[in-house]
Design a protein around this motif. Structure first.
Motif, PDB file in Angstrom:
ATOM      1  N   GLY A 107       0.817  -1.213   0.000  1.00 10.94           N
ATOM      2  CA  GLY A 107       0.000   0.000   0.000  1.00 10.94           C
ATOM      3  C   GLY A 107       0.848   1.260   0.000  1.00 10.94           C
ATOM      4  O   GLY A 107       0.538   2.230  -0.701  1.00 10.94           O
ATOM      5  N   PHE A 108       1.915   1.248   0.764  1.00 12.39           N
ATOM      6  CA  PHE A 108       2.832   2.382   0.830  1.00 12.39           C
ATOM      7  C   PHE A 108       3.410   2.657  -0.558  1.00 12.39           C
ATOM      8  O   PHE A 108       3.495   3.789  -1.005  1.00 12.39           O
ATOM      9  CB  PHE A 108       3.953   2.056   1.832  1.00 12.39           C
ATOM     10  N   TRP A 109       3.782   1.593  -1.264  1.00 13.82           N
ATOM     11  CA  TRP A 109       4.361   1.699  -2.601  1.00 13.82           C
ATOM     12  C   TRP A 109       3.338   2.211  -3.622  1.00 13.82           C
ATOM     13  O   TRP A 109       3.709   2.901  -4.579  1.00 13.82           O
ATOM     14  CB  TRP A 109       4.901   0.327  -3.005  1.00 13.82           C
ATOM     15  N   LEU A 110       2.057   1.883  -3.427  1.00 14.21           N
ATOM     16  CA  LEU A 110       1.022   2.283  -4.396  1.00 14.21           C
ATOM     17  C   LEU A 110       0.805   3.797  -4.461  1.00 14.21           C
ATOM     18  O   LEU A 110       0.385   4.317  -5.488  1.00 14.21           O
ATOM     19  CB  LEU A 110      -0.309   1.598  -4.066  1.00 14.21           C
ATOM     20  N   ILE A 111       1.068   4.495  -3.361  1.00 11.74           N
ATOM     21  CA  ILE A 111       0.877   5.953  -3.347  1.00 11.74           C
ATOM     22  C   ILE A 111       2.206   6.620  -3.670  1.00 11.74           C
ATOM     23  O   ILE A 111       3.181   6.484  -2.946  1.00 11.74           O
ATOM     24  CB  ILE A 111       0.359   6.429  -1.969  1.00 11.74           C
ATOM     25  N   LYS A 112       2.215   7.334  -4.763  1.00  8.42           N
ATOM     26  CA  LYS A 112       3.434   8.023  -5.208  1.00  8.42           C
ATOM     27  C   LYS A 112       3.486   9.412  -4.567  1.00  8.42           C
ATOM     28  O   LYS A 112       2.594  10.230  -4.785  1.00  8.42           O
ATOM     29  CB  LYS A 112       3.461   8.149  -6.738  1.00  8.42           C
ATOM     30  N   PRO A 113       4.522   9.689  -3.763  1.00  6.01           N
ATOM     31  CA  PRO A 113       4.577  10.954  -3.028  1.00  6.01           C
ATOM     32  C   PRO A 113       4.585  12.189  -3.927  1.00  6.01           C
ATOM     33  O   PRO A 113       4.088  13.239  -3.530  1.00  6.01           O
ATOM     34  CB  PRO A 113       5.859  10.866  -2.215  1.00  6.01           C
ATOM     35  N   GLU A 114       5.110  12.056  -5.117  1.00  2.20           N
ATOM     36  CA  GLU A 114       5.132  13.218  -6.016  1.00  2.20           C
ATOM     37  C   GLU A 114       3.735  13.590  -6.510  1.00  2.20           C
ATOM     38  O   GLU A 114       3.533  14.668  -7.065  1.00  2.20           O
ATOM     39  CB  GLU A 114       6.082  12.967  -7.198  1.00  2.20           C
ATOM     40  N   ARG A 115       2.759  12.745  -6.246  1.00  2.00           N
ATOM     41  CA  ARG A 115       1.382  13.018  -6.669  1.00  2.00           C
ATOM     42  C   ARG A 115       0.522  13.508  -5.504  1.00  2.00           C
ATOM     43  O   ARG A 115      -0.683  13.608  -5.615  1.00  2.00           O
ATOM     44  CB  ARG A 115       0.783  11.764  -7.288  1.00  2.00           C
ATOM     45  N   VAL A 116       1.175  13.813  -4.372  1.00  2.00           N
ATOM     46  CA  VAL A 116       0.480  14.264  -3.166  1.00  2.00           C
ATOM     47  C   VAL A 116       1.106  15.567  -2.711  1.00  2.00           C
ATOM     48  O   VAL A 116       2.326  15.708  -2.714  1.00  2.00           O
ATOM     49  CB  VAL A 116       0.598  13.210  -2.039  1.00  2.00           C
ATOM     50  N   SER A 117       0.264  16.529  -2.326  1.00  2.00           N
ATOM     51  CA  SER A 117       0.790  17.782  -1.777  1.00  2.00           C
ATOM     52  C   SER A 117      -0.083  18.214  -0.606  1.00  2.00           C
ATOM     53  O   SER A 117      -1.227  17.781  -0.482  1.00  2.00           O
ATOM     54  CB  SER A 117       0.818  18.876  -2.849  1.00  2.00           C
ATOM     55  N   ARG A 118       0.491  19.046   0.250  1.00  2.00           N
ATOM     56  CA  ARG A 118      -0.286  19.570   1.382  1.00  2.00           C
ATOM     57  C   ARG A 118      -1.361  20.491   0.878  1.00  2.00           C
ATOM     58  O   ARG A 118      -1.160  21.272  -0.035  1.00  2.00           O
ATOM     59  CB  ARG A 118       0.630  20.335   2.341  1.00  2.00           C
ATOM     60  N   GLY A 119      -2.531  20.408   1.498  1.00  2.00           N
ATOM     61  CA  GLY A 119      -3.629  21.299   1.154  1.00  2.00           C
ATOM     62  C   GLY A 119      -3.455  22.637   1.824  1.00  2.00           C
ATOM     63  O   GLY A 119      -2.635  22.799   2.739  1.00  2.00           O
ATOM     64  N   SER A 120      -4.242  23.603   1.400  1.00  2.00           N
ATOM     65  CA  SER A 120      -4.146  24.936   2.000  1.00  2.00           C
ATOM     66  C   SER A 120      -4.807  24.965   3.377  1.00  2.00           C
ATOM     67  O   SER A 120      -4.393  25.734   4.241  1.00  2.00           O
ATOM     68  CB  SER A 120      -4.775  25.983   1.074  1.00  2.00           C
ATOM     69  N   ALA A 121      -5.802  24.148   3.590  1.00  2.00           N
ATOM     70  CA  ALA A 121      -6.455  24.076   4.903  1.00  2.00           C
ATOM     71  C   ALA A 121      -5.635  23.156   5.817  1.00  2.00           C
ATOM     72  O   ALA A 121      -4.901  22.277   5.351  1.00  2.00           O
ATOM     73  CB  ALA A 121      -7.873  23.544   4.762  1.00  2.00           C
ATOM     74  N   SER A 122      -5.782  23.375   7.099  1.00  2.00           N
ATOM     75  CA  SER A 122      -5.067  22.568   8.086  1.00  2.00           C
ATOM     76  C   SER A 122      -5.468  21.095   7.963  1.00  2.00           C
ATOM     77  O   SER A 122      -6.636  20.779   7.749  1.00  2.00           O
ATOM     78  CB  SER A 122      -5.408  23.081   9.482  1.00  2.00           C
ATOM     79  N   ARG A 123      -4.479  20.206   8.093  1.00  2.00           N
ATOM     80  CA  ARG A 123      -4.669  18.751   8.110  1.00  2.00           C
ATOM     81  C   ARG A 123      -5.292  18.201   6.833  1.00  2.00           C
ATOM     82  O   ARG A 123      -6.045  17.238   6.858  1.00  2.00           O
ATOM     83  CB  ARG A 123      -5.470  18.326   9.333  1.00  2.00           C
ATOM     84  N   THR A 124      -4.979  18.844   5.691  1.00  2.00           N
ATOM     85  CA  THR A 124      -5.496  18.356   4.413  1.00  2.00           C
ATOM     86  C   THR A 124      -4.359  18.030   3.451  1.00  2.00           C
ATOM     87  O   THR A 124      -3.262  18.577   3.559  1.00  2.00           O
ATOM     88  CB  THR A 124      -6.437  19.365   3.732  1.00  2.00           C
ATOM     89  N   LEU A 125      -4.669  17.139   2.540  1.00  2.00           N
ATOM     90  CA  LEU A 125      -3.757  16.776   1.461  1.00  2.00           C
ATOM     91  C   LEU A 125      -4.492  16.898   0.134  1.00  2.00           C
ATOM     92  O   LEU A 125      -5.687  16.611   0.052  1.00  2.00           O
ATOM     93  CB  LEU A 125      -3.302  15.323   1.605  1.00  2.00           C
TER      94      LEU A 125
END
Length: 171
Positions: A81-99
């Protein structure tokens, strides 16, 4: 055969249908990019972890070997599961505790496959409990449940890594 299927569907608890619809909706929504809270991302891993723990306690004879097998497979599933999510496709959201996450095309098939297998094992446990107590069937249920629960935990772990890793870089 149709009579058995009808009896099985009628005998299925309502919560199973509610869970199925919930997972189906979440899986379909995951196919679109979205901004999501960390808490919302934790729901699916929590569901599958609790469901698997419930199955372990209710249907398995908990020996050290069974627990160790489950933990080992949970770790393997988490790595997947860890491998399935590519970190370069995830960013922090502008609201607190969001992605901000890209579309996750693995969520729907993984959830539906996990649900289907767990449903079949549940039916087998209801119809023929002695079958599910046989070592091979019991081990199969432990392995499959651990892999799926682990894969969702691994995905969530990757999301947490992306969130907290990026948070440290920003501050």
């Amino acid at each position: 055969m149709l009579e058995f299927i009808a009896h099985m569907l009628v005998g299925t608890p309502i919560w199973v249908y509610v869970l199925f619809v919930f997972l189906l909706i979440r899986g379909i929504k995951a196919r679109q990019p979205a901004t999501v809270t960390l808490e919302r991302l934790a729901i699916i891993p929590l569901i599958f972890l609790v469901w698997d723990l419930y199955d372990l306690v209710l249907y398995r004879h908990l020996t050290l070997g069974v627990v160790m097998l489950w933990i080992a497979v949970l770790i393997i599933g988490a790595a997947l599961g860890f491998w399935l999510i590519k970190p370069e496709r995830v960013s922090r959201g502008s609201a607190s505790r969001t992605l901000n996450r890209q579309a996750d095309y693995s969520a729907l098939p993984l959830m539906m496959l996990a649900f289907a297998i767990k449903y079949v094992f549940g039916v087998m446990a209801a119809v023929s409990p002695q079958t599910m107590q046989q070592p091979a069937m019991s081990a199969t249920a432990v392995v499959v449940g651990g892999l799926f629960a682990g894969s969702f935990i691994g995905k969530y772990s990757r999301y947490l890594q992306c969130y907290f890793g990026r948070m440290q870089k920003v501050n």
